[in-house]
Motif scaffolding. Structure first.
Motif, PDB file in Angstrom:
ATOM      1  N   GLN A   1      41.406  -0.569  22.717  1.00 62.38           N
ATOM      2  CA  GLN A   1      41.314   0.401  21.599  1.00 62.38           C
ATOM      3  C   GLN A   1      41.819  -0.201  20.286  1.00 62.38           C
ATOM      4  N   TYR A   2      42.808  -1.068  20.401  1.00 62.45           N
ATOM      5  CA  TYR A   2      43.342  -1.697  19.177  1.00 62.45           C
ATOM      6  C   TYR A   2      42.245  -2.472  18.437  1.00 62.45           C
ATOM      7  N   LEU A   3      41.250  -2.953  19.189  1.00 55.82           N
ATOM      8  CA  LEU A   3      40.182  -3.775  18.577  1.00 55.82           C
ATOM      9  C   LEU A   3      39.119  -2.929  17.881  1.00 55.82           C
TER      10      LEU A   3
ATOM     11  N   LYS B   1      31.477  -0.561  21.253  1.00 56.23           N
ATOM     12  CA  LYS B   1      30.189  -1.100  21.734  1.00 56.23           C
ATOM     13  C   LYS B   1      30.432  -2.347  22.567  1.00 56.23           C
ATOM     14  N   HIS B   2      31.315  -3.179  22.072  1.00 57.90           N
ATOM     15  CA  HIS B   2      31.645  -4.406  22.787  1.00 57.90           C
ATOM     16  C   HIS B   2      32.293  -4.063  24.133  1.00 57.90           C
ATOM     17  N   GLU B   3      33.164  -3.075  24.125  1.00 59.93           N
ATOM     18  CA  GLU B   3      33.903  -2.730  25.347  1.00 59.93           C
ATOM     19  C   GLU B   3      32.980  -2.145  26.414  1.00 59.93           C
ATOM     20  N   ILE B   4      32.033  -1.321  26.013  1.00 62.88           N
ATOM     21  CA  ILE B   4      31.152  -0.746  27.032  1.00 62.88           C
ATOM     22  C   ILE B   4      30.267  -1.850  27.625  1.00 62.88           C
ATOM     23  N   ASP B   5      29.850  -2.775  26.775  1.00 56.03           N
ATOM     24  CA  ASP B   5      29.027  -3.873  27.295  1.00 56.03           C
ATOM     25  C   ASP B   5      29.813  -4.708  28.309  1.00 56.03           C
ATOM     26  N   LEU B   6      31.084  -4.920  28.020  1.00 54.43           N
ATOM     27  CA  LEU B   6      31.917  -5.683  28.962  1.00 54.43           C
ATOM     28  C   LEU B   6      32.042  -4.942  30.290  1.00 54.43           C
ATOM     29  N   SER B   7      32.238  -3.628  30.214  1.00 57.37           N
ATOM     30  CA  SER B   7      32.388  -2.843  31.449  1.00 57.37           C
ATOM     31  C   SER B   7      31.085  -2.812  32.245  1.00 57.37           C
ATOM     32  N   LEU B   8      29.977  -2.664  31.523  1.00 56.53           N
ATOM     33  CA  LEU B   8      28.671  -2.636  32.212  1.00 56.53           C
ATOM     34  C   LEU B   8      28.419  -3.960  32.931  1.00 56.53           C
TER      35      LEU B   8
ATOM     36  N   TYR C   1      24.397   1.571  33.444  1.00 56.25           N
ATOM     37  CA  TYR C   1      25.035   2.740  32.836  1.00 56.25           C
ATOM     38  C   TYR C   1      26.310   3.096  33.593  1.00 56.25           C
ATOM     39  N   ILE C   2      27.185   3.757  32.873  1.00 54.09           N
ATOM     40  CA  ILE C   2      28.417   4.285  33.478  1.00 54.09           C
ATOM     41  C   ILE C   2      28.232   5.799  33.532  1.00 54.09           C
ATOM     42  N   ASP C   3      28.653   6.413  34.629  1.00 52.86           N
ATOM     43  CA  ASP C   3      28.475   7.867  34.732  1.00 52.86           C
ATOM     44  C   ASP C   3      29.457   8.609  33.843  1.00 52.86           C
ATOM     45  N   LEU C   4      30.690   8.138  33.849  1.00 57.03           N
ATOM     46  CA  LEU C   4      31.703   8.793  33.014  1.00 57.03           C
ATOM     47  C   LEU C   4      32.601   7.724  32.403  1.00 57.03           C
ATOM     48  N   TRP C   5      32.681   7.750  31.085  1.00 58.85           N
ATOM     49  CA  TRP C   5      33.488   6.749  30.372  1.00 58.85           C
ATOM     50  C   TRP C   5      34.601   7.483  29.634  1.00 58.85           C
ATOM     51  N   LEU C   6      35.828   7.075  29.905  1.00 59.97           N
ATOM     52  CA  LEU C   6      36.980   7.787  29.326  1.00 59.97           C
ATOM     53  C   LEU C   6      37.811   6.884  28.419  1.00 59.97           C
ATOM     54  N   LEU C   7      38.375   7.497  27.403  1.00 60.01           N
ATOM     55  CA  LEU C   7      39.465   6.839  26.677  1.00 60.01           C
ATOM     56  C   LEU C   7      40.678   6.981  27.587  1.00 60.01           C
ATOM     57  N   HIS C   8      41.319   5.884  27.906  1.00 66.50           N
ATOM     58  CA  HIS C   8      42.416   5.968  28.861  1.00 66.50           C
ATOM     59  C   HIS C   8      43.602   6.746  28.279  1.00 66.50           C
ATOM     60  N   TRP C   9      43.797   6.585  26.960  1.00 69.34           N
ATOM     61  CA  TRP C   9      44.891   7.270  26.274  1.00 69.34           C
ATOM     62  C   TRP C   9      44.443   7.692  24.879  1.00 69.34           C
ATOM     63  N   PRO C  10      44.928   8.828  24.408  1.00 70.02           N
ATOM     64  CA  PRO C  10      44.702   9.144  22.991  1.00 70.02           C
ATOM     65  C   PRO C  10      45.692   8.329  22.152  1.00 70.02           C
ATOM     66  N   LEU C  11      45.394   7.070  21.987  1.00 67.90           N
ATOM     67  CA  LEU C  11      46.318   6.124  21.334  1.00 67.90           C
ATOM     68  C   LEU C  11      46.484   6.475  19.851  1.00 67.90           C
ATOM     69  N   PRO C  12      47.694   6.830  19.441  1.00 68.56           N
ATOM     70  CA  PRO C  12      47.894   7.245  18.044  1.00 68.56           C
ATOM     71  C   PRO C  12      47.316   6.234  17.052  1.00 68.56           C
ATOM     72  N   ASP C  13      46.697   6.738  16.024  1.00 71.84           N
ATOM     73  CA  ASP C  13      46.091   5.958  14.936  1.00 71.84           C
ATOM     74  C   ASP C  13      44.767   5.283  15.313  1.00 71.84           C
ATOM     75  N   TYR C  14      44.384   5.315  16.556  1.00 73.34           N
ATOM     76  CA  TYR C  14      43.161   4.608  16.964  1.00 73.34           C
ATOM     77  C   TYR C  14      42.144   5.511  17.660  1.00 73.34           C
ATOM     78  N   TRP C  15      42.667   6.489  18.434  1.00 76.92           N
ATOM     79  CA  TRP C  15      41.763   7.141  19.380  1.00 76.92           C
ATOM     80  C   TRP C  15      40.662   7.952  18.708  1.00 76.92           C
TER      81      TRP C  15
ATOM     82  N   SER D   1      35.000   8.644  18.113  1.00 83.33           N
ATOM     83  CA  SER D   1      33.822   8.798  17.271  1.00 83.33           C
ATOM     84  C   SER D   1      32.767   7.735  17.635  1.00 83.33           C
ATOM     85  N   GLN D   2      33.218   6.511  17.852  1.00 83.26           N
ATOM     86  CA  GLN D   2      32.283   5.446  18.254  1.00 83.26           C
ATOM     87  C   GLN D   2      31.664   5.734  19.621  1.00 83.26           C
ATOM     88  N   MET D   3      32.466   6.344  20.495  1.00 85.16           N
ATOM     89  CA  MET D   3      31.969   6.636  21.845  1.00 85.16           C
ATOM     90  C   MET D   3      30.821   7.642  21.819  1.00 85.16           C
ATOM     91  N   GLN D   4      30.783   8.473  20.780  1.00 82.04           N
ATOM     92  CA  GLN D   4      29.685   9.437  20.648  1.00 82.04           C
ATOM     93  C   GLN D   4      28.345   8.705  20.531  1.00 82.04           C
TER      94      GLN D   4
END
Lengths: 355, 285
Positions: B91-93, B97-104, B111-125, B130-133
């Protein structure tokens, strides 16, 4: 990027060194032998250094630095420690360490000894999930809290060994983002590297810090007076002040405003997470409290609290509280002894209607 | 396996299997083999939902195991529900888009069925959410959500005019039932998932008189009573076990129903006990 384990990295370096040396040996035997000797010397120096470092970590000097950090259960330890939902915790510096003692209540003292307001906030941010919803967070306000950011300019007071204890209890990934802590994050592991003069403690160690266990006042009236003077002189030197009569000038206002912002953020942080923050001035003997002119307390403590406390949270001022003026409750002119600590905490919990 | 439907119409299994081995002791190769055997057993016994995360450092391993299972016709990709999460380090990065490609790539899937932000990281999440949308709209993930969310985070999403998550994953079990948050999720049509669903069967869980009494009453184990309690209220429990007998025990809960009164007796055990103090994993949380 894949992470390489430390052991693998060391092995890779050793293999590389041997490889280079062997190649050099084939080219020129004399240079090869010189290289081998150099490597052997380096290895010896490293081994001796590590052994000495281990010895330094056994000194009282080193142990005293981290003596009051053992109550913190970090990410690595919480699975083996099932205590949660603290009803009350306190932050704060040495006066707070010696002011609070929680009996018959699930509470924890989050003072590590010398601890500025900024580190109070970092500790709160990192450990607050141990608190129960609605739990109380005591934020102690000391005579110099309002201008404490000034000490960032005084490495003699807030040096690497000061930050090291916070770096030790907080998460490594987290402290990467806090410059002061990042510079000290390996201090606890390699004190010799950061403070080579610590070798001297191997020859002449200091006494272990047992102040927390003292339960009576060892000082006589005259000594208490001298001790109070020492505190004042120490603070004047620490903050480069000529006397406590100085008004809040523009120079001090800069640090004062920084503290106001910080304290407001801490209060908001607690309220947003449904904790009950309470500002508190722990008691001190009148040997010490009478040294602070009223205008100093007004400008540097009471006005500071008023400006910071826009959320109107409780503020409990025990500085001149008659019940705790008895020097027998302290072990010097400033810090409560074990008996005083227990009595004061009982009084406080009653005032907060927690017990 | 039974299914629930998310607010976007996607079907999600009523139970998930956790796959994290990062807190387990032992040699890596042995742990990997253990995980592989457990996943194959789970798939063969109709467990089709699997939960992982980048921070569990096992996405590539799961990718290999899943591929092997597709090849050996133990299961088909379309029948598996894969959840993964994007960690704080990523999330700091701020480059989802880059992260989902790495996971895929690691999970060897399109495709991933469910993709979660692991934490609502202050100042980043919020920015990352928004990008995840956009990634959700691209079809690389079928649903998105946030783990370790609280009321205040939902409020922040509203203030930022950002869409609500399809799923929220929190620590949820009989000893932590966060009723107001559950009500809020229901109101916002957010599916709740429970990690540490049986509170790791800590001694006070195992020995709890109410749970043991109910276990005796229904001729089930305490674990099964807890799992049934989750499923019956529409919360998806994530269990973690690599022991075949325990996997079967966790999923064998569909042949009995707890009475309303017994459900309430379990709710009454709540003492807001968090085994995982969130702020240790996400400072500033």
């Amino acid at each position: 990027m894949r992470r390489i384990g430390k052991k693998k990295l060391v092995m890779a370096v050793l293999v590389l060194v041997l490889l280079i040396t062997t190649i050099v040996c084939f080219i020129d035997v004399v240079w090869g032998i010189i290289l081998f000797a150099l490597y052997a010397l380096c290895l010896c120096a490293l081994t001796v250094g590590l052994l000495l470092n281990k010895c330094v970590k056994k000194t009282n000097w080193y142990k005293n630095l981290f003596r009051h950090t053992e109550q913190f259960v970090s990410n690595a330890g919480y699975r083996d420690n099932l205590i949660r939902n603290y009803e009350i915790v306190n932050l704060g510096s040495n006066p707070a360490l010696f002011a609070f003692f929680y009996e018959n209540i699930n509470g924890q003292n989050w003072s590590t000894g010398s601890q500025g307001l900024d580190m109070d906030f970092e500790i709160l941010k990192y450990f607050h999930s141990y608190l129960k919803t609605g739990g109380t967070v005591l934020i102690p306000i000391m005579p110099f809290t309002s201008i404490s950011p000034y000490l960032k300019n005084k490495p003699a007071y807030w040096d690497k060994s000061y930050y090291a204890k916070f770096a030790k209890i907080l998460d490594l990934g987290y402290i990467d983002r806090i410059p002061e802590l990042n510079r000290s994050k390996y201090f606890s592991r390699f004190p010799l590297l950061y403070k080579p003069t610590s070798l001297l403690y191997l020859l002449h160690d200091i006494a272990p810090d047992t102040r927390y266990l003292i339960s009576e006042q060892p000082m006589m009236a005259m000594e208490l007076e001298q001790d109070a003077n020492r505190w004042i002189e120490g603070w004047l030197k620490e903050f480069d002040m000529k006397s406590l009569d100085i008004p809040l000038t523009e120079e001090w206002k800069k640090y004062y405003d920084e503290s106001v912002t910080l304290l407001r953020s801490m209060i908001s942080y607690c309220l947003e997470r449904n904790y009950q923050p309470v500002l508190i001035c722990p008691p001190m003997t009148d040997y010490l409290s009478k040294k602070f002119p009223q205008q100093y307390r007004q400008a540097y403590v009471l006005d500071f609290v008023r400006e910071s406390n826009t959320a109107n949270i409780p503020f409990l001022d025990y500085t001149n509280y008659a019940e705790f003026q008895d020097p027998a409750l302290y072990f010097n002119s400033f810090f409560l002894n074990l008996r005083g600590r227990k009595l004061f905490t009982r009084r406080l919990l009653k005032d907060l209607k927690i017990q | 396996m039974e299914y629930l439907q998310l607010s976007n119409g996607i079907s999600i299994p009523t139970q998930m299997m956790g796959t994290s081995i990062c807190d387990m002791k032992g040699k890596k190769a042995e742990l990997f083999a253990l995980l592989e055997r457990a996943l194959i057993y789970a798939a063969q016994t109709d467990t089709v939902g699997f939960d992982t995360a980048r921070d569990y450092a096992n996405e590539p391993l799961l990718g290999k195991i899943f591929s092997k299972m597709y090849r050996n016709k133990i299961m088909r990709r379309e029948n598996v529900f894969i959840t993964t999460k994007v960690g704080n380090g990523q999330q700091y990065l701020r480059n989802m888009k880059h992260e989902i490609d790495l996971s895929l790539k690691a999970l060897k899937t399109d495709y991933i069925d469910l993709w979660l932000l692991h934490w609502p990281l202050p100042d980043y999440w919020l920015d990352n959410w928004s990008q995840m949308q956009d990634i959700y709209k691209s079809g690389k993930v079928r649903a998105i959500g946030i783990a370790n969310c609280r009321e205040r985070h939902i409020e922040m999403l509203k203030q930022a005019h950002l869409p609500m998550p399809h799923v929220i994953q929190i620590e949820y079990h009989p000893f932590r039932t966060v009723p107001s948050f559950v009500a809020l999720c229901r109101k916002e049509k957010i599916q709740l998932e429970a990690y540490s669903a049986n509170c790791l069967m800590l001694p006070f869980v195992k020995g709890n008189p109410t749970l043991n009494e109910l276990a005796a009453k229904y001729h089930k184990t305490v674990t099964q009573i807890i799992m049934c309690w989750h499923v019956q209220q529409g919360v998806i429990p994530i269990f973690r076990s690599f022991n075949p007998a325990h996997i079967s025990e966790n999923v064998d809960i569909h042949k009995f129903t707890l009475t309303d009164e017994d459900m309430q007796r379990i709710f009454a055990l709540d003492r807001d006990y968090k085994f995982h103090p969130e702020s240790l994993n996400c400072p500033g949380y």
